[in-house]
Enzyme design. Sequence first.
Site, PDB file in Angstrom:
ATOM      1  CG  PHE B 246      -1.560  -1.479   1.339  1.00 58.73           C
ATOM      2  CD1 PHE B 246      -2.528  -1.948   0.441  1.00 58.73           C
ATOM      3  CD2 PHE B 246      -1.334  -2.069   2.495  1.00 58.73           C
ATOM      4  CE1 PHE B 246      -3.281  -3.053   0.556  1.00 58.73           C
ATOM      5  CE2 PHE B 246      -1.964  -3.344   2.623  1.00 58.73           C
ATOM      6  CZ  PHE B 246      -2.819  -3.934   1.855  1.00 58.73           C
ATOM      7  CB  ILE B 471       2.142  -5.378  -3.626  1.00 60.84           C
ATOM      8  CG1 ILE B 471       0.949  -4.130  -4.242  1.00 60.84           C
ATOM      9  CG2 ILE B 471       3.454  -5.133  -4.063  1.00 60.84           C
ATOM     10  CD1 ILE B 471       1.205  -3.126  -3.518  1.00 60.84           C
ATOM     11  CB  THR B 473      -1.887  -5.199  -7.789  1.00 58.79           C
ATOM     12  OG1 THR B 473      -0.571  -5.561  -7.827  1.00 58.79           O
ATOM     13  CG2 THR B 473      -1.731  -3.828  -6.582  1.00 58.79           C
ATOM     14  CD  GLN B 648      -5.724  -3.569  -6.616  1.00 64.07           C
ATOM     15  OE1 GLN B 648      -5.553  -3.751  -5.572  1.00 64.07           O
ATOM     16  NE2 GLN B 648      -4.766  -2.966  -7.367  1.00 64.07           N
ATOM     17  CB  VAL B 713      -8.880  -0.633 -10.468  1.00 58.66           C
ATOM     18  CG1 VAL B 713      -9.686  -0.215 -11.763  1.00 58.66           C
ATOM     19  CG2 VAL B 713      -8.138  -1.751 -10.784  1.00 58.66           C
ATOM     20  CD  GLU B 715      -2.507   4.515  -5.619  1.00 54.43           C
ATOM     21  OE1 GLU B 715      -2.119   4.265  -7.060  1.00 54.43           O
ATOM     22  OE2 GLU B 715      -1.827   5.017  -5.113  1.00 54.43           O
TER      23      GLU B 715
END
Lengths: 176, 749
Positions: B246, B471, B473, B648, B713, B715
Amino acid sequence: MTHHTSPKAGTAHASAAPMASMGASLTINGTPHQLLIEPWTTLLDLLREQLGLTGTKKGCDHGQCGACTVLLDGRRINSCLKLAVSLDGSEVTTVEGLGQAGRLHPLQAAFIEHDAFQCGYCTPGQICSAAGLIAEGHARSREEVREQMSGNLCRCGAYTNIADAVLEVLEKGDAR
Amino acid sequence: MDTVMKVGIGTPLSRVDGLEKVTGRAKYAAEYEVPDMLHGVAVPSAIARGRIAAIDDRAARQVPGVVEVLTHENRPREAWLDRSWKDELKIPGEPFRALGDDRVLFAGQPVALVLAESFEAARHAASLLDIRYEEEAHNIDFQVSLAEKFEPSKKRSSFHPPKNRGDAEAAFAEAPLKLEGEYHLATEHHNPMEMHATTLHWHGDGKITVYDKTQGPQGVQAYLASAFGFSKSDVRVVNAYVGGAFGSGLRPQWQVQLATLAAKHMQRSVRVVMTRQQMFTHVHRPECRMSVRLGADVEGRLTSVICDATTSTSRFEDNMEDIVIWGMMNYASPNAAGSYSIAPRDTYTSADMRAPGAATGMTLFEIAMDEMAYKAGVDPLEFRLLNYSEVDAMNGTPFTSKALREAYREGAARFGWDRRSPEPRSMREGRELVGWGVATGMWDAMFSKTSASAKLSANGHLEVACATSDIGTGTYTVLTLVAADTLGLPPEQITARLGDSSLPTAPVEGGSWAAASSGAAVQLACQSVAKKLLRAADKVEGRPLNGAHSLDDVVFEGGRMLLKSDPTRSVGIVQAMQAAELPVIEEEETASGGISGMVSQMLKSRNTHSAIFCEVRVDEELGQVRVTRIVNAVAAGRIINPKTARSQILGGVVMGMGMALHEETLADRKLGRWMNHNLAEYHVPAHADVEQIDVIFVDEPDPEVTPLGVKGVGEIGIIGTAAAIANAIFHATGKRIRSLPITIDKLID
């Protein structure tokens, strides 16, 4: 101003004594192990550092996150809070023992199907915890699953998908 | 034409790394077995600021198994100049050097590393160090630090200064409707489930392999080379699996510094794992205070937008975020102005956490927008539509696309917004007050130059590779889909490799640019393979594809190349390679914005948008808030994998719930430490907190934004979510809380 941080008073001398290992027999994922274990070693560190079973994760080492959840004699526990020497004669099941490629545990399959994880780090703990939860037999509804899975944090926020996966297996009743 | 369902861009595909993750085989940084390895445990500073006067390590060294105690006094030499310690974020200042000297800059700073043959011995010995400090006055309280706020002359390169328009002050003074408020967001810590860890394999021939928790293996490779005097080719960094980050893995964190120092000193392999408490001794989302002034005409049309914000940084680096620009860009007010400063405190440097800047600035602004809607007597959704801007209102540029209107409409329909009773405290069920709130989200759609390779073997197996990171994602799966789409192969025949500095060049994973950028690179590499395949098809007897001159003349499907003009004529991929006697086709390509892309970037704005609708139920007596329903409608261009993209957004929403209700790192002013540095007291949402979340991806074709039309996508899901919750809480209770998180104490006066 000076500030002095003193170590734990009086422990320095005693601590220099070597930690005498103790024998214990544990059955891990169905395989019996005769182990020499230092008394200060947790079940979590035994699994990860000495037995190469890194599927069980360390997320806090304080029993606050659930990433290290394994099944001890069929019940879910935080393996970071158990000293391994105290488990002589016990049976431990980790995520590696629940299922592997080709013979996945229904929860493992459901987690993939429902995208019930992202980074995957809390996943083994979530899956072991869910297996324990189903065996306990107390959770029937989505709300109960959510409440009783709350010891397992997921920072990626896959909670709704995890609940879907656990409920599917719970409702099918085919968890081994 | 056969009817095999083509798997490609847009197909919901289960994670290709799922099997590894659910069986426990996926290896994270602390889990690689390397021979003859030492365990390093860091000793945290007990003071927040000052100097180390003396370290007595005699007791620690007596513990059997302990081989060394590394401190600033005996650490090996390292690079002298600050610029050698710069990482990809390039935050201006003096980058932190673990064990660099006797200065203490923040509480919990590693001041020694105990190295032992076992983890337990190192951990125990670390508690035996006797350290004397000369303590200096310190402050970690943000409110106190505001007295020292300043605007740094050297700005972080990613910072976008606000562009003022019109005369915002005059317009505000004249506005018939005015809102003035001060908004606040607490300090937050990323707390990925995996703690930062490094396992450094010392090969003994000058080469090292570093298994590190990072979002950018090549960034860490370059950093270790530059700061610790390695040749870049001697350093390989691997991060095949990353247990969440993050943003915490954007900069190399101190555990990789310590592991490298220790390995050099001992000429041995070393592992250093942070404790959960130590996860609070590095990066965090800055605390923020933003004052917002809005002016509007009697109908509710904004005439003035003024945002002034300050965020926290450290005393040794000047971290900046884009806080004040979001409302200025998103809404059509003729007058707008912003100002921004940072305030130093004695902590580690704040830096990027999921949607840095926007998660804070857009969220706080959207609470102010809600307040203004009530002042104007307009439904909060109507109010946003009334002030809708078709162009980027701050930069005056059109968007490559902006389907926010559609997001509002589809989200509202799914949520049932039209059944909302407008008055606060007007909806109730049992002992709970019910409230509905809305907010807008906005983030950048970015693209970074990225390379990828594609290697097709004669058995039809394809490997695509890129040094980007997954990560959590979904990048492994996304790249598999792009490759499947381009070469018409089933995903089972494709392997995506990433998370390794030895792979084709990619920037650090972040900013939601990875899918758009590495996806485009993989597509280019696969297209180059496709061109070679087409040429190879010429060697097939009878030349079934005769007449196909370029990739435009064929389609790739089911492992075959089919002539578009006559799909009955086709050549198998394996068949073509055999005919041309090609055992393997390997291509590497680089995707970059290109000249036209750069021009377009100046002329147009590229953004994702979202509309978040939220229902809360608040126990009137206990002040307990339940978020019972969230609908997040997202306009993010083309979605490569709806399955992982949805996750996400879910994850962003859940973190937004944390921002709204739970997450707050609390300062102990006297000791200069974080008080709640553990997961029992730093609350993140748990299973029980998360009820129903609906994700909608609205149709937003945008061939211009990036080569694949992808906006990213990672964030957008968090941005605005906390505002929707805060606004719903106001609607439920009539209490306007301007400080996040909205903990129970703020609701029950």
